[in-house]
Write a protein that holds these residues in place. Structure first.
Motif, mmCIF file in Angstrom:
data_model
loop_
_atom_site.group_PDB
_atom_site.id
_atom_site.type_symbol
_atom_site.label_atom_id
_atom_site.label_comp_id
_atom_site.label_asym_id
_atom_site.label_seq_id
_atom_site.Cartn_x
_atom_site.Cartn_y
_atom_site.Cartn_z
ATOM 1 N N LEU A 47 0.826 -1.208 0.000
ATOM 2 C CA LEU A 47 0.000 0.000 0.000
ATOM 3 C C LEU A 47 0.864 1.262 0.000
ATOM 4 N N PRO A 48 0.576 2.219 -0.884
ATOM 5 C CA PRO A 48 1.376 3.449 -0.982
ATOM 6 C C PRO A 48 0.919 4.485 0.045
ATOM 7 N N VAL A 49 1.194 4.196 1.331
ATOM 8 C CA VAL A 49 0.697 5.066 2.397
ATOM 9 C C VAL A 49 1.796 5.325 3.421
ATOM 10 N N THR A 50 1.559 6.341 4.242
ATOM 11 C CA THR A 50 2.309 6.531 5.468
ATOM 12 C C THR A 50 1.600 5.691 6.521
ATOM 13 N N LEU A 51 2.344 4.822 7.193
ATOM 14 C CA LEU A 51 1.740 3.843 8.103
ATOM 15 C C LEU A 51 2.132 4.133 9.546
ATOM 16 N N LEU A 52 1.131 4.244 10.410
ATOM 17 C CA LEU A 52 1.340 4.328 11.856
ATOM 18 C C LEU A 52 0.551 3.177 12.456
ATOM 19 N N MET A 53 1.270 2.233 13.083
ATOM 20 C CA MET A 53 0.644 0.974 13.473
ATOM 21 C C MET A 53 1.019 0.605 14.898
ATOM 22 N N ALA A 54 0.022 0.343 15.724
ATOM 23 C CA ALA A 54 0.247 -0.193 17.060
ATOM 24 C C ALA A 54 0.326 -1.706 16.942
ATOM 25 N N THR A 55 1.462 -2.281 17.310
ATOM 26 C CA THR A 55 1.616 -3.724 17.175
ATOM 27 C C THR A 55 2.723 -4.242 18.070
ATOM 28 N N ALA A 56 2.519 -5.452 18.582
ATOM 29 C CA ALA A 56 3.559 -6.170 19.303
ATOM 30 C C ALA A 56 4.047 -7.357 18.477
ATOM 31 N N ASP A 57 3.515 -7.475 17.270
ATOM 32 C CA ASP A 57 3.864 -8.590 16.397
ATOM 33 C C ASP A 57 5.239 -8.347 15.782
ATOM 34 N N PRO A 58 6.196 -9.253 15.993
ATOM 35 C CA PRO A 58 7.551 -9.026 15.471
ATOM 36 C C PRO A 58 7.629 -8.977 13.953
ATOM 37 N N VAL A 59 6.749 -9.725 13.269
ATOM 38 C CA VAL A 59 6.768 -9.717 11.805
ATOM 39 C C VAL A 59 6.300 -8.367 11.279
#
Length: 213
Positions: free
Chosen positions: A164-176
């Motif tokens: 996806l051609p976006v700026t991404l801000l993601m809350a995650t604890a997933d290492p992958v």
């Protein structure tokens, strides 16, 4: 920037950058994402996307178009909504419907959401997000998007986010998913007693999906 459920922090995200938010308190990262999306009130400082705030009705309307939101738990357990209702909420329903077909959930359109698996519901929301990006959204806000997914569905999510051609801000604890990002930012709650920084949060004004329209 201060918002309900979050401590004060400063964060600048460059256009096209992918940032993972992590911390002991997942509610802090979620509050930040919701504030950027315009869903939580901001008590102090400011949040800008593409150099624009969200104080006027016109600015808030633009923010709603500029940011696509992928929630952690998309659907209440007893929701009466249908799969088609999720796609219809996209800024570009036709693009969302096309994406749903590519993601293998188009045949679920007339089924109630409470009868679908978490992975099927999440794929419907991915399709909705793709429609928002097609309509011009340049920022994707995602709260623990891989939670509850089987490994093959998580792999599909990683591929989708990478393309996806976006700026991404993601809350995650997933290492992958964290490895997919350009950097990891710990929330202020990771550091009890740490000095509070100036209250601003900003996102770059130029991205592949153009946040300047």
């Amino acid at each position: 920037m201060t918002c309900a459920g979050a401590l004060e922090l400063t964060l600048d995200v460059a256009a096209g950058e992918r940032v993972a938010l992590s911390g002991r308190d997942g509610a802090t990262a979620m509050a930040l994402l919701r504030a950027v999306a315009g869903l939580n009130p901001v008590g102090g400082g400011q949040i800008t996307v593409g150099g624009r705030g969200s104080r006027t009705p016109a600015e808030r309307a633009w923010r709603a178009r500029a940011c696509a939101w992928l929630p952690r738990r998309p659907v209440p357990a007893r929701s009466r909504a249908r799969a088609a209702d999720v796609l219809a909420r996209s800024a570009h329903p036709a693009a969302a419907a096309f994406a749903a077909d590519r993601l293998g959930v188009a045949e679920l359109r007339d089924r109630p959401l409470h009868g679908l698996t978490p992975a099927e519901i999440q794929r419907l929301h991915w399709a909705r997000v793709i429609g928002c990006v097609a309509a011009g959204a340049g920022v994707l806000l995602a709260d623990e998007p891989a939670e509850g997914l089987e490994p093959h569905d998580r792999e599909a999510l990683v591929l989708l986010l990478a393309e996806l051609p976006v700026t991404l801000l993601m809350a995650t604890a997933d290492p992958v998913l964290t490895a997919l990002c350009d950097r990891r930012v710990g929330t202020t709650s990771d550091r009890p007693g740490a000095p509070r920084s100036p209250a601003t949060t900003g996102f770059g004004s130029k991205s592949p999906a153009s946040l300047q329209n």
